[in-house]
Design a protein around this motif. Sequence first.
Motif, short mmCIF file in Angstrom:
data_model
loop_
_atom_site.label_atom_id
_atom_site.label_comp_id
_atom_site.label_asym_id
_atom_site.label_seq_id
_atom_site.Cartn_x
_atom_site.Cartn_y
_atom_site.Cartn_z
N LEU A 16 -3.61 5.19 11.95
CA LEU A 16 -2.61 6.16 12.41
C LEU A 16 -1.55 6.39 11.33
O LEU A 16 -1.09 7.52 11.14
N SER A 17 -1.19 5.33 10.61
CA SER A 17 -0.20 5.47 9.53
C SER A 17 -0.71 6.40 8.44
O SER A 17 0.04 7.22 7.92
N MET A 18 -1.98 6.24 8.08
CA MET A 18 -2.57 7.11 7.05
C MET A 18 -2.46 8.57 7.48
O MET A 18 -2.08 9.43 6.69
N LYS A 152 7.83 7.18 2.59
CA LYS A 152 9.23 6.80 2.81
C LYS A 152 9.69 7.18 4.22
O LYS A 152 10.39 6.44 4.88
N LYS A 153 9.23 8.35 4.68
CA LYS A 153 9.61 8.82 6.01
C LYS A 153 8.96 7.98 7.12
O LYS A 153 9.55 7.76 8.16
N SER A 154 7.73 7.52 6.87
CA SER A 154 7.04 6.80 7.93
C SER A 154 7.32 5.29 7.94
O SER A 154 7.13 4.64 8.96
N LEU A 155 7.77 4.75 6.81
CA LEU A 155 8.10 3.32 6.76
C LEU A 155 9.54 3.09 7.22
O LEU A 155 10.43 3.86 6.87
N PRO A 156 9.77 2.02 7.98
CA PRO A 156 11.16 1.68 8.30
C PRO A 156 11.92 1.38 7.00
O PRO A 156 11.34 0.90 6.02
N GLU A 157 13.20 1.68 6.99
CA GLU A 157 14.00 1.53 5.77
C GLU A 157 13.92 0.13 5.18
O GLU A 157 13.92 -0.04 3.96
N ARG A 158 13.81 -0.87 6.01
CA ARG A 158 13.74 -2.25 5.51
C ARG A 158 12.48 -2.51 4.67
O ARG A 158 12.39 -3.51 3.97
N ILE A 163 7.41 0.62 -1.43
CA ILE A 163 6.86 1.91 -1.84
C ILE A 163 6.18 1.84 -3.22
O ILE A 163 5.06 2.34 -3.36
N PRO A 164 6.75 1.20 -4.23
CA PRO A 164 6.04 1.12 -5.52
C PRO A 164 4.68 0.41 -5.40
O PRO A 164 3.70 0.82 -6.01
N MET A 165 4.61 -0.65 -4.58
CA MET A 165 3.34 -1.35 -4.37
C MET A 165 2.34 -0.43 -3.69
O MET A 165 1.15 -0.41 -4.03
N ASN A 166 2.81 0.36 -2.73
CA ASN A 166 1.93 1.30 -2.05
C ASN A 166 1.44 2.39 -3.01
O ASN A 166 0.29 2.81 -2.94
#
Length: 180
Positions: A16-18, A152-158, A163-166
């Motif tokens: 679902l995240s994808m 960035k929009k779908s991940l919680p800010e914490r 993001i760089p690893m992703n």
Amino acid sequence: MKEEIIIAGFGGQGVLSMGKILAYSGLMEDKEVTWMPSYGPEQRGGTANVTVILSDERISSPVLNAFDVAVILNQPSLEKFEGKVKPGGILIYDGYGIHHPPTRTDINVYCINAMEAAIEMNNTKAFNMIVLGGLLKLRPMVSMENVLKGLKKSLPERHHHLIPMNEQAILKGMEIIRKV
């Protein structure tokens, strides 16, 4: 341009995240977008799938019977969706989750050993981003810049520090996908 995509696998694989990241990325490029998840009552271990449509024109219905692209992460999903890929379409599967590979000859079949790569990266949570990278290599329907914004929009800010690893995982997926 119109891409009709199904992503299917077990709950917990990031299916679902994808789909959500693809949808957000499409919105940032002013595309018409639908994101329609489907999952059972169990969140992890049960099957889950998401249909995403990205289009330059209005989308008449989010309900699809056939797909341009199927991203398949487990055997039950392969059995359910292999026959629903349009002739000439693309089926991408993870070698770890499929025991009996696709048999159709009228579609383009690609294997991505995403779980293996995620283990090598020491981060099994990057599995879905590796798969997403493979998809974007074959069908660059959205830019990497907007994929990162969608992430960035779908991940919680914490979790923004991930993001760089992703991004590395997406690039790894682009590198390792191969035609069967």
